[in-house]
Write an enzyme that holds these catalytic residues in place. Structure first.
Site, PDB file in Angstrom:
ATOM      1  CE  LYS A  31      -0.813   0.314   5.009  1.00 50.43           C
ATOM      2  NZ  LYS A  31      -0.190   1.621   5.253  1.00 50.43           N
ATOM      3  CB  THR A  32       4.089   2.217   1.592  1.00 50.89           C
ATOM      4  OG1 THR A  32       3.618   1.914   2.905  1.00 50.89           O
ATOM      5  CG2 THR A  32       4.936   3.470   1.645  1.00 50.89           C
ATOM      6  CG  ASP A 222      -1.568   4.698   5.036  1.00 50.44           C
ATOM      7  OD1 ASP A 222      -2.348   3.764   4.749  1.00 50.44           O
ATOM      8  OD2 ASP A 222      -0.353   4.518   5.246  1.00 50.44           O
ATOM      9  CD  GLU A 223      -2.111   1.879   8.679  1.00 49.42           C
ATOM     10  OE1 GLU A 223      -3.137   1.177   8.854  1.00 49.42           O
ATOM     11  OE2 GLU A 223      -0.983   1.401   8.495  1.00 49.42           O
ATOM     12  CD  GLN A 257      -3.474  -4.966   8.344  1.00 53.11           C
ATOM     13  OE1 GLN A 257      -2.395  -4.835   8.929  1.00 53.11           O
ATOM     14  NE2 GLN A 257      -3.593  -4.810   7.035  1.00 53.11           N
ATOM     15  NE  ARG A 599       1.972  -7.098  11.292  1.00 52.78           N
ATOM     16  CZ  ARG A 599       1.629  -6.380  10.229  1.00 52.78           C
ATOM     17  NH1 ARG A 599       2.428  -5.445   9.773  1.00 52.78           N
ATOM     18  NH2 ARG A 599       0.487  -6.604   9.595  1.00 52.78           N
TER      19      ARG A 599
END
Length: 658
Positions: A31-32, A222-223, A257, A599
């Site tokens: 996504k970044t 974002d997020e 998330q 992770r």
């Protein structure tokens, strides 16, 4: 523009037309890169100026990374306006202060400042701070502000949330009202005020929201699953057609998330955005991080959630890889010893210590692990310790600079006067504050006036007030933060003070190294207000160290990845946590385990002890986390009877910690 490095879904997200867009990005889905390329596409194909692109990120580190990435791709790319929600709101409030009706010199109170002020208020009210804990009171105030309730409407918020109103909340309400009054007198805003005040002003003043929205041609957030109600409202006033002509907005998030409910985050904001904006929706479900065993197990876990907003199928570009490993140590001591051997085993396989993480639900579980690692000389670091700008010596130095910029800042003045044994206690501080208020003086003006009127009888107290007044006057004329810090340290003899409060030579050296780092950071800025603002907003972040095995709570590793992850105490009582009672709380615990699992790149190891700590040195029999039942049996590696124990039915007497 070359998009060959992107997959089809990523290309769709990057090249989507300049209108509302929702990108639902699974873990490890790049996504970044998509955010960076969308900004790049906007500059190259839509011919937008980088400085007219706003990228709102979850942390300052993420904002800096986005600017750095874009800066490497195009000239002046680092001029993109990248900031956290709070940093963006602070900059807008300061820049448009006259239109927002607030002082341009407002100071930002961090969580410690707010808790300290609330503790003072409770003591003045003669309230028991064990019954009315300052942290709990602040949490209630923060929760109200996150839903856009102020001190006047606080009772309505409490009744909506808890369905009742009693003596406890009556006291909290009184504290809330006094807290707001004292902040207003100090020309201060806390973290929640930054969002709430800006949103309220934009709601009430169309010209303000038009000016702010007019600064940007593209806004990316974002997020988004971690935004709260107030933050959503702020975005709404900036970008929704009902209020603004600037509708080129992109959100990126993953409801699976969302793990910050305790900070009032509402993952449902993603669905709300889709309902309010009717955007194009793009799903990024191709995982580049983890092997397919890890991705399949995490997908199975999250797909069992009754609260899932979307039906999705995550896929990995990697092969099957290693199976999930199950370890069932006997108790806390056995778990710590086994974890140490586990790390040594992984390291002998060629995995660097820095690529290994031990993740747990609560920080209280780290003690035995740290002891074992120290005994066996295994290097490690704790992620999520005290953030740099929240450290005592840093806040001590910055208090002088803050008071010089805002002469009404009572929190900073209190910190300075009580830093050393100068004779200033609760009574004398109140005497000084009341003196300033009665004579309509700023607190800095009151320093000089108090000396002239002999407000205090002690000669040493008057001498210091006069010295402090002179120092603050000098600081007010200084624009360079680094030079101001040098002056404060020298005149106030702070290095000797830091030595006196340090318990060891090592602690003193660490404090002085922190001061050197502060000066280094200050030298990068020529604007005192900007430096202080960034410092205040940085008290909630700690990026952790980089050497050795990472030991951390799951909340502190969001966005990080490791070759090998050990999930420590995946038992009922920790996943879900025993304090998670409602269905919504338990489902957030499921999402927390999902974040922890994703992770890992290659090795994912579950520790499920037979006994677990239960406070005050006691242990109790532990049961495997009920969430583990969602994972297919064929994905596990371990002793067959131990794997079967994960799926064993509970007897009527053996209930989950509900």
């Amino acid at each position: 523009m070359d998009l060959s490095k992107l997959n089809e879904a990523q290309k769709q997200a990057v090249t989507a037309p300049p209108k509302p867009l929702a990108i639902i990005a699974g873990p490890g889905s790049g996504k970044t890169r998509v955010l960076t390329y969308r900004a790049l596409f906007a500059v190259k194909e839509w011919h937008l100026a980088p400085e007219r692109i706003l990228a709102i990120t979850f942390t300052n580190k993420a904002a800096d990374e986005l600017k750095e990435r874009l800066g490497k791709l195009i000239p002046e790319g680092d001029r993109i306006f990248a900031a956290t929600m709070h940093s963006f709101a602070a900059r807008m409030l300061r820049y448009f202060a006259p239109y927002a009706g607030i002082s341009q010199n407002f100071v930002i109170y961090d969580d410690d400042d707010s808790k300290g002020l609330i503790e003072d208020i409770l003591k003045q009210m003669n309230m028991d701070t064990k019954k009315f804990r300052p942290n709990d009171v602040l949490n209630h105030i923060s929760a109200a502000k996150a839903r856009m309730f102020d001190s006047n409407t606080f009772p309505e918020f409490i009744r909506q949330r808890y369905g009742s109103w009693g003596y406890y909340f009556e006291v909290v309400h009184q504290v809330f009202m006094t807290y707001e009054t004292l902040k207003e007198q100090s020309q201060a805003l806390d973290f929640d005020d930054l969002i709430m005040v800006l949103t309220q002003r934009m709601e009430d003043r169309p010209e303000l929201r038009e000016m702010i929205a007019g600064l940007f041609d593209l806004i990316m957030v974002d997020e988004f699953q971690d935004t709260n109600f107030a933050q959503y409202e702020m975005l709404l006033y900036l970008t929704n057609p009902q209020y603004s002509a600037m509708n080129n907005v992109t959100i990126v998030g993953d409801p699976d998330q969302s793990i910050y409910g305790f900070r009032a985050a509402e993952y449902y904001n993603i669905k709300r955005f889709i309902d309010d904006y009717n955007p194009e929706v793009v799903f990024l479900d191709l995982n580049y991080r983890s092997n397919s065993t890890i991705v399949d197990s995490a997908s199975a876990l999250i797909n069992d959630s009754p609260s899932a907003l979307f039906e999705r199928k995550l896929e990995s570009i990697k092969g099957e890889g290693n199976k999930l490993i199950l370890r069932r140590p006997f108790d806390d001591n056995d778990a710590a010893i086994t974890a140490a051997f586990e790390v040594q085993r992984l390291h002998k396989m060629g995995i660097p210590y820095e690529e290994i993480a031990i993740l747990m639900r609560t920080r209280a579980l780290t003690a035995r692990v740290e002891r074992e690692f120290a005994t066996r000389d295994i290097p490690y670091h704790i992620i999520g310790g005290v953030p740099f700008f929240a450290r005592r010596e840093i806040k001590d130095v910055l208090a002088y600079l803050r008071l010089s910029r805002n002469p009404m800042d009572r929190v900073s003045l209190k910190r300075i006067l009580t830093m050393k044994k100068r004779g200033f206690g609760t009574a004398s501080l109140e005497k000084l504050f009341n003196f300033a208020e009665e004579n309509r003086l700023t607190l800095v003006e009151a320093l000089k006036a108090a000396v002239e009127s002999l407000l205090f009888k002690k000669l040493s107290m008057n001498d210091y007030l006069e010295s402090l007044y002179t120092l603050i006057q000098t600081l007010q004329e200084m624009a360079e933060p680094a030079q101001a810090i040098y002056l404060v340290i020298e005149q106030e003899n702070l290095l000797d003070y830091f030595r006196s409060i340090s318990k060891s030579e090592e602690e003193y050296i660490e404090r002085t190294e922190n001061i050197k780092q502060l000066v280094s950071i200050a030298e990068e800025s020529t604007d005192m207000d900007d430096f202080l603002q960034r410092s205040a907003l940085g008290t909630r972040e700690n990026n952790g160290g980089v050497e050795g095995v990472a030991i951390s709570t799951v909340h502190s590793v969001k966005g990080l990845e490791f070759q090998a992850v050990i999930l420590y105490y995946v038992t009922d009582g920790f996943f879900p946590h025993s304090l998670s009672v409602t269905t919504a709380e338990k489902e957030e615990e499921r999402r927390l385990l999902y974040v922890a699992m994703t992770r890992a790149k290659e090795h994912l190891i579950f520790y499920v002890p037979y006994k677990q700590p239960w406070g005050n040195g006691f242990e109790q029999m532990a049961r495997p986390s009920p969430f583990l039942r969602s994972i297919p049996k064929e994905l596990w590696e371990g002793k067959p009877n131990e794997i079967e124990s994960l799926y064993a039915p509970y007897s009527p007497q053996q209930k989950w910690s509900e």
